[in-house]
Design a protein around this motif. Structure first.
Motif, PDB file in Angstrom:
ATOM      1  N   GLY A 300      -4.707 -20.009  -0.307  1.00  0.00           N
ATOM      2  CA  GLY A 300      -4.055 -20.698  -1.410  1.00  0.00           C
ATOM      3  C   GLY A 300      -2.963 -19.917  -2.105  1.00  0.00           C
ATOM      4  N   THR A 301      -2.828 -18.635  -1.814  1.00  0.00           N
ATOM      5  CA  THR A 301      -1.825 -17.801  -2.484  1.00  0.00           C
ATOM      6  C   THR A 301      -0.732 -17.389  -1.517  1.00  0.00           C
ATOM      7  N   PRO A 302       0.535 -17.710  -1.809  1.00  0.00           N
ATOM      8  CA  PRO A 302       1.629 -17.195  -0.968  1.00  0.00           C
ATOM      9  C   PRO A 302       1.637 -15.674  -1.002  1.00  0.00           C
ATOM     10  N   VAL A 303       1.764 -15.055   0.158  1.00  0.00           N
ATOM     11  CA  VAL A 303       1.704 -13.594   0.215  1.00  0.00           C
ATOM     12  C   VAL A 303       2.842 -12.972  -0.582  1.00  0.00           C
ATOM     13  N   HIS A 304       3.987 -13.637  -0.623  1.00  0.00           N
ATOM     14  CA  HIS A 304       5.125 -13.095  -1.374  1.00  0.00           C
ATOM     15  C   HIS A 304       4.866 -13.045  -2.886  1.00  0.00           C
ATOM     16  N   ALA A 305       3.832 -13.707  -3.354  1.00  0.00           N
ATOM     17  CA  ALA A 305       3.506 -13.693  -4.775  1.00  0.00           C
ATOM     18  C   ALA A 305       2.188 -12.976  -5.042  1.00  0.00           C
ATOM     19  N   SER A 306       1.682 -12.247  -4.056  1.00  0.00           N
ATOM     20  CA  SER A 306       0.347 -11.666  -4.169  1.00  0.00           C
ATOM     21  C   SER A 306       0.398 -10.187  -4.541  1.00  0.00           C
ATOM     22  N   TYR A 307       0.109  -9.884  -5.795  1.00  0.00           N
ATOM     23  CA  TYR A 307      -0.026  -8.500  -6.244  1.00  0.00           C
ATOM     24  C   TYR A 307      -1.185  -7.827  -5.511  1.00  0.00           C
ATOM     25  N   LYS A 308      -2.214  -8.607  -5.237  1.00  0.00           N
ATOM     26  CA  LYS A 308      -3.392  -8.102  -4.526  1.00  0.00           C
ATOM     27  C   LYS A 308      -3.022  -7.539  -3.167  1.00  0.00           C
ATOM     28  N   TYR A 309      -2.212  -8.271  -2.393  1.00  0.00           N
ATOM     29  CA  TYR A 309      -1.868  -7.827  -1.053  1.00  0.00           C
ATOM     30  C   TYR A 309      -0.693  -6.845  -1.030  1.00  0.00           C
ATOM     31  N   LEU A 310       0.324  -7.079  -1.866  1.00  0.00           N
ATOM     32  CA  LEU A 310       1.543  -6.272  -1.787  1.00  0.00           C
ATOM     33  C   LEU A 310       1.437  -4.936  -2.507  1.00  0.00           C
ATOM     34  N   THR A 311       0.780  -4.917  -3.622  1.00  0.00           N
ATOM     35  CA  THR A 311       0.669  -3.669  -4.376  1.00  0.00           C
ATOM     36  C   THR A 311      -0.686  -2.996  -4.180  1.00  0.00           C
ATOM     37  N   LYS A 312      -1.780  -3.714  -4.462  1.00  0.00           N
ATOM     38  CA  LYS A 312      -3.092  -3.088  -4.372  1.00  0.00           C
ATOM     39  C   LYS A 312      -3.443  -2.692  -2.940  1.00  0.00           C
ATOM     40  N   LEU A 313      -3.226  -3.599  -1.990  1.00  0.00           N
ATOM     41  CA  LEU A 313      -3.587  -3.309  -0.607  1.00  0.00           C
ATOM     42  C   LEU A 313      -2.519  -2.474   0.105  1.00  0.00           C
ATOM     43  N   LEU A 314      -1.286  -2.985   0.138  1.00  0.00           N
ATOM     44  CA  LEU A 314      -0.241  -2.341   0.934  1.00  0.00           C
ATOM     45  C   LEU A 314       0.201  -1.008   0.342  1.00  0.00           C
ATOM     46  N   LYS A 315       0.591  -1.026  -0.922  1.00  0.00           N
ATOM     47  CA  LYS A 315       1.200   0.179  -1.491  1.00  0.00           C
ATOM     48  C   LYS A 315       0.170   1.202  -1.983  1.00  0.00           C
ATOM     49  N   GLU A 316      -0.953   0.713  -2.482  1.00  0.00           N
ATOM     50  CA  GLU A 316      -1.934   1.662  -3.022  1.00  0.00           C
ATOM     51  C   GLU A 316      -2.982   2.040  -1.979  1.00  0.00           C
ATOM     52  N   GLU A 317      -3.696   1.053  -1.447  1.00  0.00           N
ATOM     53  CA  GLU A 317      -4.771   1.380  -0.514  1.00  0.00           C
ATOM     54  C   GLU A 317      -4.249   1.961   0.795  1.00  0.00           C
ATOM     55  N   LEU A 318      -3.257   1.309   1.389  1.00  0.00           N
ATOM     56  CA  LEU A 318      -2.704   1.811   2.648  1.00  0.00           C
ATOM     57  C   LEU A 318      -1.681   2.913   2.434  1.00  0.00           C
ATOM     58  N   GLY A 319      -1.233   3.098   1.208  1.00  0.00           N
ATOM     59  CA  GLY A 319      -0.319   4.201   0.899  1.00  0.00           C
ATOM     60  C   GLY A 319       1.076   4.031   1.462  1.00  0.00           C
ATOM     61  N   PHE A 320       1.546   2.780   1.613  1.00  0.00           N
ATOM     62  CA  PHE A 320       2.874   2.563   2.180  1.00  0.00           C
ATOM     63  C   PHE A 320       3.952   2.967   1.178  1.00  0.00           C
ATOM     64  N   LYS A 321       4.801   3.895   1.579  1.00  0.00           N
ATOM     65  CA  LYS A 321       5.842   4.436   0.696  1.00  0.00           C
ATOM     66  C   LYS A 321       7.222   3.861   0.997  1.00  0.00           C
ATOM     67  N   GLY A 322       7.312   2.992   1.999  1.00  0.00           N
ATOM     68  CA  GLY A 322       8.607   2.509   2.429  1.00  0.00           C
ATOM     69  C   GLY A 322       9.070   1.264   1.705  1.00  0.00           C
ATOM     70  N   LEU A 323      10.062   0.609   2.299  1.00  0.00           N
ATOM     71  CA  LEU A 323      10.746  -0.541   1.720  1.00  0.00           C
ATOM     72  C   LEU A 323      10.043  -1.839   2.118  1.00  0.00           C
ATOM     73  N   VAL A 324       9.785  -2.688   1.138  1.00  0.00           N
ATOM     74  CA  VAL A 324       9.139  -3.984   1.358  1.00  0.00           C
ATOM     75  C   VAL A 324      10.183  -5.084   1.177  1.00  0.00           C
ATOM     76  N   VAL A 325      10.465  -5.824   2.252  1.00  0.00           N
ATOM     77  CA  VAL A 325      11.488  -6.867   2.220  1.00  0.00           C
ATOM     78  C   VAL A 325      10.853  -8.231   2.457  1.00  0.00           C
ATOM     79  N   THR A 326      11.403  -9.255   1.842  1.00  0.00           N
ATOM     80  CA  THR A 326      10.917 -10.614   2.066  1.00  0.00           C
ATOM     81  C   THR A 326      11.381 -11.116   3.421  1.00  0.00           C
ATOM     82  N   ASP A 327      10.827 -12.240   3.840  1.00  0.00           N
ATOM     83  CA  ASP A 327      11.402 -12.983   4.947  1.00  0.00           C
ATOM     84  C   ASP A 327      12.408 -13.969   4.363  1.00  0.00           C
ATOM     85  N   TRP A 328      13.039 -14.735   5.230  1.00  0.00           N
ATOM     86  CA  TRP A 328      14.171 -15.603   4.922  1.00  0.00           C
ATOM     87  C   TRP A 328      13.865 -16.586   3.776  1.00  0.00           C
ATOM     88  N   ALA A 329      14.530 -16.404   2.644  1.00  0.00           N
ATOM     89  CA  ALA A 329      14.469 -17.329   1.497  1.00  0.00           C
ATOM     90  C   ALA A 329      13.065 -17.506   0.945  1.00  0.00           C
TER      91      ALA A 329
END
Length: 794
Positions: A300-329
């Protein structure tokens, strides 16, 4: 005197900038660019340079760095959706983009068509000159170069990812990615939106051919190899033959319940973490610099609007330090399609606060305007902007774009070379998979007269698939005239006098991608009369994303009728599949004497196939997915025991809920291989122990061949119903007739872990079965261990 005085002032300015005494002078952009240049030329570390440059940028310039537009927006043309030909940049539009909106990135080609390296160099050089003069920060240019440099004429094209997975050869995948990086950089483009690390677990999904198949371990290993090829040793992007990779599409893309592109997914956390997350973790650990986000919706949640997946999971838990870009529009889609933001401005706020660093806008500058407003209104914190821009600047700095915004045209003498083409041919020949060979009809005997039919027989477009010279691949014939279709390659190999042809069915290239025309099955049957063997080339026309959605996974009924009619001639029919996903053939497969799967093998697929058909190359491809038999029996090899009843290892009962046409990892050869003497270094382990498994493999036939040795484990009992089996290791070996080799794998107890109900990776005490070929052995784990908690706190 004046010259020395100027140098003195410049030195003082440099000290001020480097030690933080200066603030950006927005009213004097020339001064700003000079200070940035001094920072770039200093002895500071990359991180220190990024911080100093960040300090020099105004809010508008920072937001500009987070903005990406497509090339059509800044070219001459009647609108921002189309460009004039020949392609030229529009000076006013370019200045609007860079001088007014300070954009930091451009993507894609114009008019959806390939360009020469000279044209790419010309266009990107002009863009970079304006950016360096006005801002002092280079533009980051990106394209989807997913099986070769998609939008460059003369580039080397490899099998699509599903075909590369079918090679089960990670070194070949690394080599292919390395060539793609070289030729993309030769096109003045330093950023590649590849590899795709989505899981191809739904056969109906139109992007399955862009994946490495259904298994997470195979996908992870291929992904690591691709990143090594794209980014090079130690991910050193200062190497001008390498590009920044972009793993995509984080997370769960391809798990859509409907099988239609960008429709909702409903993924339990256990499933998401065990089968969809590990490939991304492996790629992040391998050093991938950027990541693109899933366009879809999870629970039910668009991934592009998910703090849970983009910040908590990707950037904090997985430790991703790189650039996060959207897909088309996809920020606009939060408002337009997904209805989770009541305005576009609210969509921008949600996505940036969720963790997006760059917006693939792509056709306007509203994102930049709205984001500046949101920061000034306190709706998006400046710390979030600085975090995003820091990530953008670091990629540009590591790529060396500040020093060399665009390369010299003469720096890439191997572009489109025979050396690169040989690697592409090798990949195609190792990907092609022999699925059936009754009475050893293949290889063809010398002097055999063949009849070639089917809509895929004389098409370079279908050999390559989408993302080839254009998005949907519809322009392939214009650019690939120097390569051989299946028909042309067979004629070259057997002699035109021994090869007859009538398509029987053709694709309607002007209409919908699934439409067919010129259906004359009777003419094909009549044309086959003088032949000994029929080569029937069936499959799909090109597509990707939503245009590839379908309602019926069976191969088209016109193609089915053609197959049935040719089978009734009594001549042996060799079915050659050329398709992006496993189209169902159970209605007529039993009437085929042989089945050869080519996937989407690229420009050298016809040549590789012809060499296999006559026995000059021994097929060695293995299926990277389970080939389904019926549309209501879709599944994967790592299913739960209740989903299928086994009658023998790797095969399934007809009455099973998963009667595969061909199982995952399956593929025949012109020789035979025997497995024996499986050994485990220890019969009991704790979850912390290393152990080795070895097996002897022998070529028992009379033809040299390559065999993929696949090691699977089976957890006999667990607190959560265990998977049927799981791939844990593989190695491709080459054996001469009569030759034997002991293949040894090293594993660790952690390789037996699964995600338990508490969402922790767990190895439970109990018995495991180790399986290689027809060999198996038992392994006992003596204690239960929960490893690091991988679930994030809400």
């Amino acid at each position: 005197m004046k010259h020395n005085w100027t140098k003195g002032i410049a030195s003082l300015a440099l000290c001020a900038v480097l030690y933080g005494f200066n603030t950006p002078d927005i009213s004097n952009p020339e001064k700003n660019t000079e200070e940035i240049e001094m920072i770039v030329n200093s002895n500071l570390t990359i991180d220190e340079k990024v911080e100093k440059i960040l300090h020099q940028l105004s809010l508008e310039e920072k937001v500009g760095q987070m903005t990406q537009v497509t090339l059509d927006v800044i070219t001459k043309g009647e609108s921002r959706f189309a460009s004039d030909e020949p392609l030229k940049l529009d000076k006013k539009l370019l200045e609007e983009a860079i001088v007014k909106y300070k954009i930091g990135s451009v993507l894609n080609t114009a008019n959806n068509r390939a360009r020469t390296t000279d044209k790419w160099n010309e266009v990107i050089s002009q863009i970079q000159k304006v950016a360096m003069k006005e801002i002092g920060v280079p533009v980051l240019y990106g394209v989807d170069a997913i099986h070769g440099t998609t939008y460059t004429a003369g580039a080397t094209f490899f099998p699509q990812q599903i075909g590369m997975a079918a090679t089960w050869n990670t070194e070949l995948n690394r080599q292919g990615a390395s060539v793609t990086a070289y030729e993309t950089r030769a096109s003045s483009i330093p950023w590649d939106f590849s590899p795709v690390l989505d899981m191809g677990r739904n056969p109906a999904w139109p992007r399955i051919w862009e994946t490495y198949g259904e298994d997470v371990y195979l996908t992870s290993q291929m992904g690591i190899a691709a990143i090594d090829g794209y980014e090079g040793e130690n991910n050193d992007l200062s190497d001008k033959t390498k590009v920044a990779s972009c793993i995509k599409h984080f997370l769960g893309y391809g798990s859509e319940r409907s099988g239609k592109d960008r429709t909702p997914s409903y993924l339990p956390e256990i499933e998401l973490r065990e089968h969809y997350l590990p490939s991304y973790k492996a790629a992040i650990d391998a050093g991938a610099h950027t990541i693109m986000i899933n366009s879809g919706i999870i629970n039910g949640t668009p991934v592009h609007a998910s703090y849970k997946y983009l910040t908590k999971l990707l950037k904090e838990e997985l430790g991703f330090k790189g650039l996060v870009v959207t897909d088309w529009a996809d920020i606009e889609n939060l408002h337009n399609r997904d209805k989770v933001a009541d305005t576009h401005k609210e969509a921008v706020k949600k996505s940036i606060n969720a963790g997006i660093d760059m917006s693939m806008v792509p056709y306007n500058f509203k994102f930049a305007e709205m984001l500046v407003e949101l920061v000034n209104e306190g709706e998006v914190p400046m710390s979030r902007i600085d975090d995003a821009v820091r990530r953008v600047l670091k990629v540009k700095m590591e790529l060396g774009l500040f020093e060399t915004p665009y390369p010299s045209k003469g720096d890439y003498p191997k572009f489109g070379s025979k050396e690169h083409e040989q690697i592409a041919y090798n990949a195609a020949s190792e990907s092609i998979t022999l699925l059936k060979n009754n009475e050893n009809i293949l290889p063809l005997k010398k002097g055999t007269k063949v009849f070639v039919a089917g809509p895929n027989a004389n098409s370079m477009r279908t050999l390559n698939g989408g993302w080839t010279y254009s998005w949907q691949g519809e322009k392939v014939e214009e650019f690939a005239q120097d390569y051989n279709t299946i028909l042309e390659a067979v004629q070259n190999k057997l002699g035109k006098e021994n090869v007859a042809f009538a398509s029987g069915v053709e694709y309607n290239h002007e209409g919908l991608y699934h439409e067919e025309k010129n259906i004359d099955i009777d003419a094909a049957v009549k044309a086959s009369e003088g032949s000994d063997v029929i080569l029937l080339c069936l499959g799909e026309n090109t597509y990707t994303e939503t245009p590839g959605n379908l309602h019926d996974l069976y191969i088209s009924q016109n193609q089915r009728k053609l197959a049935e009619a040719l089978a009734k001639t009594g001549k042996p029919v060799v079915l050659i599949l050329n398709e992006g996903r496993p189209r169902l053939i159970s209605q007529f497969e039993e009437d085929m004497a042989a089945v050869v799967h080519t996937y989407l093998p690229g420009n050298f697929g016809g040549d590789a196939l012809a060499d296999i058909l006559v026995g000059e190359v021994n097929p060695s491809g293995k299926l990277p997915y389970s080939y389904p038999m019926y549309p209501n029996a879709l599944g994967t090899y790592d299913h739960k025991p209740s989903e299928a009843s086994e009658k023998m290892e790797g095969m399934y009962d007809y009455n099973s809920s998963l009667p595969f046409q061909y199982p995952f990892g399956f593929g025949l050869s012109y020789t035979t291989f025997d497995y024996s003497d499986i050994k485990i270094s220890r019969n009991e382990i704790t979850p912390y122990h290393d152990f080795t498994v070895s097996v002897t493999v022998k070529n028992t036939g009379d033809v040299e061949g390559k065999e993929v040795v696949q090691l699977y484990t089976k957890d006999l009992y667990a607190s959560i119903t265990p998977d049927n089996k799981r791939l844990r290791r593989f190695e491709k070996v080459n054996l001469k007739p009569g030759e034997s080799k002991v293949v040894e794998f090293t594993l660790n107890g952690k390789d037996l872990a699964f995600v338990a109900e508490n969402l922790k990776w767990t190895v439970e005490a109990g018995e495991f079965k180790i399986m290689i070929g027809d060999q198996s052995a038992s392994l006992n784990v003596t204690k239960t261990v929960e490893f690091e908690k991988i679930y994030f706190e809400n």
